[in-house]
Enzyme design. Structure first.
Site, PDB file in Angstrom:
ATOM      1  N   HIS A 277      -6.983   3.000   3.867  1.00  0.00           N
ATOM      2  CA  HIS A 277      -6.901   3.815   5.156  1.00  0.00           C
ATOM      3  C   HIS A 277      -7.901   4.005   6.014  1.00  0.00           C
ATOM      4  CE1 HIS A 277      -2.794   4.590   3.347  1.00  0.00           C
ATOM      5  NE2 HIS A 277      -2.347   5.299   4.356  1.00  0.00           N
TER       6      HIS A 277
ATOM      7  N   CYS B 215      -4.238  -1.503  -1.757  1.00  0.00           N
ATOM      8  CA  CYS B 215      -4.585   0.062  -2.164  1.00  0.00           C
ATOM      9  C   CYS B 215      -5.555   0.416  -3.187  1.00  0.00           C
ATOM     10  CB  CYS B 215      -3.287   0.695  -2.359  1.00  0.00           C
ATOM     11  SG  CYS B 215      -3.091   2.380  -2.882  1.00  0.00           S
ATOM     12  N   ASN B 216      -6.460   1.037  -3.155  1.00  0.00           N
ATOM     13  CA  ASN B 216      -7.511   1.334  -4.185  1.00  0.00           C
ATOM     14  C   ASN B 216      -6.904   2.435  -5.160  1.00  0.00           C
ATOM     15  OD1 ASN B 216     -10.520   0.649  -3.159  1.00  0.00           O
ATOM     16  ND2 ASN B 216      -9.224   1.369  -1.484  1.00  0.00           N
ATOM     17  N   THR B 217      -6.092   3.261  -4.824  1.00  0.00           N
ATOM     18  CA  THR B 217      -5.482   3.939  -5.801  1.00  0.00           C
ATOM     19  C   THR B 217      -4.628   3.305  -6.787  1.00  0.00           C
ATOM     20  OG1 THR B 217      -5.633   5.814  -4.254  1.00  0.00           O
ATOM     21  CG2 THR B 217      -4.189   6.372  -5.918  1.00  0.00           C
TER      22      THR B 217
ATOM     23  N   TYR C   2      -0.476   8.325  -2.679  1.00  0.00           N
ATOM     24  CA  TYR C   2      -0.206   8.159  -3.990  1.00  0.00           C
ATOM     25  C   TYR C   2      -1.394   8.944  -4.645  1.00  0.00           C
ATOM     26  CZ  TYR C   2       2.690   4.078  -3.628  1.00  0.00           C
ATOM     27  OH  TYR C   2       3.655   2.929  -3.442  1.00  0.00           O
ATOM     28  N   GLY C   3      -2.525   9.089  -3.805  1.00  0.00           N
ATOM     29  CA  GLY C   3      -3.793   9.728  -4.559  1.00  0.00           C
ATOM     30  C   GLY C   3      -3.667  10.897  -5.468  1.00  0.00           C
TER      31      GLY C   3
ATOM     32  N   CYS D 105     -10.977   3.625   0.072  1.00  0.00           N
ATOM     33  CA  CYS D 105      -9.356   4.066   0.471  1.00  0.00           C
ATOM     34  C   CYS D 105      -8.926   2.952   1.614  1.00  0.00           C
ATOM     35  CB  CYS D 105      -9.081   5.323   0.658  1.00  0.00           C
ATOM     36  SG  CYS D 105      -7.311   5.459   1.293  1.00  0.00           S
TER      37      CYS D 105
ATOM     38  N   ASP E  89       0.759  -1.228  -0.038  1.00  0.00           N
ATOM     39  CA  ASP E  89       0.037   0.171   0.223  1.00  0.00           C
ATOM     40  C   ASP E  89       0.942   1.335  -0.124  1.00  0.00           C
ATOM     41  OD1 ASP E  89      -2.428   1.735   0.290  1.00  0.00           O
ATOM     42  OD2 ASP E  89      -1.859   1.936   2.367  1.00  0.00           O
ATOM     43  N   SER E  90       0.401   2.448  -0.164  1.00  0.00           N
ATOM     44  CA  SER E  90       1.106   3.451  -0.234  1.00  0.00           C
ATOM     45  C   SER E  90       1.609   4.012   1.184  1.00  0.00           C
ATOM     46  CB  SER E  90       0.149   4.744  -0.707  1.00  0.00           C
ATOM     47  OG  SER E  90      -1.005   4.715   0.030  1.00  0.00           O
TER      48      SER E  90
HETATM   49  N1  DGL Z   1      -4.634   3.411   1.090  1.00  0.00           N
HETATM   50  C1  DGL Z   1      -4.428   4.157  -0.307  1.00  0.00           C
HETATM   51  C2  DGL Z   1      -5.813   3.685  -1.015  1.00  0.00           C
HETATM   52  O1  DGL Z   1      -6.473   2.732  -0.733  1.00  0.00           O
HETATM   53  C3  DGL Z   1      -4.175   5.490  -0.053  1.00  0.00           C
HETATM   54  C4  DGL Z   1      -3.989   6.075  -1.252  1.00  0.00           C
HETATM   55  C5  DGL Z   1      -3.035   7.330  -1.127  1.00  0.00           C
HETATM   56  O2  DGL Z   1      -1.758   7.185  -0.902  1.00  0.00           O
HETATM   57  O3  DGL Z   1      -3.491   8.576  -1.446  1.00  0.00           O
HETATM   58  O4  DGL Z   1      -6.283   4.304  -1.934  1.00  0.00           O
END
Ligand code: DGL
Length: 264
Positions: free
Chosen positions: A186, A74-76, A43-44, A184, A11-12
């Site tokens: 998080h 991570c969804n992004t 990452y978003g 997300c 994940d990010s």
């Molecule tokens: N956990 C990441 C997600 O699911 C966070 C993305 C990010 O770092 O902006 O999108």
């Protein structure tokens, strides 16, 4: 590849541990490795090319470490990079996407909220899924500006984050949503704060359980389930302050033995 090789997660940052926990609870015999790329969070807000490059780097690291399957927690990263990851690497790769379907199908008010990153909400994959379920449903999409950075600082229960949430959720409350989709990985850590703000009849959903079930299914299909009776190993790596990762994992009151390491 042996069945006792670990499941790899990335994940990010620390948020994907919400997914890691669900997978490990469903598959307690499995070993795991988790990469928290906190140095590069969030990452978003990054350009797609950068999200793809970071996702490849994390995937390659997990493959080098001997992982038998990768969960993109991570969804992004999933919505922007999973197609390329699957084209590039031959091991099974599981992704995570916002759970729009159960929310759209379950909504009585015909109004649902989706909280996710800019990268997820602006992705082609998300638009495709969202279009499928948007007939007769009012979907209120809100970018969770600032949330990931605060969670990366361990501030998921702070007054500061509650103030941010009040502002972000206002358009959803005005639209009388009855489902809030956490898009997300998080954000499951925000559930206590969200429950203080949302009316009791708003259902909060995330994709953790669905990802865990999908991971089990794919491991079974590939004959990769670890059936050996032994205690499992969980190695969690961070490239920023490992204390944040450690505190978050320990706060989940799982009985898991985890080791926290640093990576570059
Ligand atoms: N956990 C990441 C997600 O699911 C966070 C993305 C990010 O770092 O902006 O999108």
């Amino acid at each position: 590849m042996s069945n006792s090789n670990p499941i790899g997660f990335f994940d990010s940052g620390v948020g994907g541990t919400s997914i890691w926990k669900e997978v490990i609870q469903l598959l307690p015999n499995e070993n795991s490795i988790y990469l928290s790329d906190s140095k590069n969070a969030p990452y978003g807000e990054k350009p797609i090319a950068e999200i793809i490059a970071l996702s490849k780097k994390n995937t390659e690291k997990l493959i080098e470490m001997g992982c038998k399957i990768i969960v993109v927690a991570c969804n992004t990263a999933t919505t922007n990079a999973i197609q390329i990851l699957r084209q590039t690497y031959s091991i099974p790769i599981i992704g995570i996407e916002p759970a729009i379907k159960p929310a759209a199908l379950g909504s009585q008010t015909k109004s649902i909220g989706i909280l996710a990153t800019k990268g997820t909400l602006s992705s082609k994959l998300f638009s495709k899924t969202s279009e499928l379920y948007s007939q007769n449903i009012n979907i209120i999409e809100v970018v969770g500006n600032g949330l990931v950075s605060l969670i990366e600082q361990g501030k998921q229960n702070s007054p500061e984050i509650k103030e941010v949430l009040y502002t972000l959720l206002k358009p959803m409350l005005d639209a009388k949503i009855d489902f809030l989709v956490l898009g997300c990985s998080h954000y499951p850590y925000l559930v206590p704060a969200l429950k203080e703000i949302l009316p009791a009849d708003v259902t909060i959903i995330d994709s953790g359980e669905a990802v865990a079930k999908q991971t089990k299914k794919v491991l079974l299909e590939n004959d990769l389930i670890d059936t050996s009776k032994k205690s499992s190993n969980h190695l969690l790596y961070s490239n920023a302050d490992p204390k944040v990762l450690e505190n978050l994992v320990r706060s989940q009151q799982t009985n898991l033995e985890v080791l926290i390491w640093i990576f570059n």
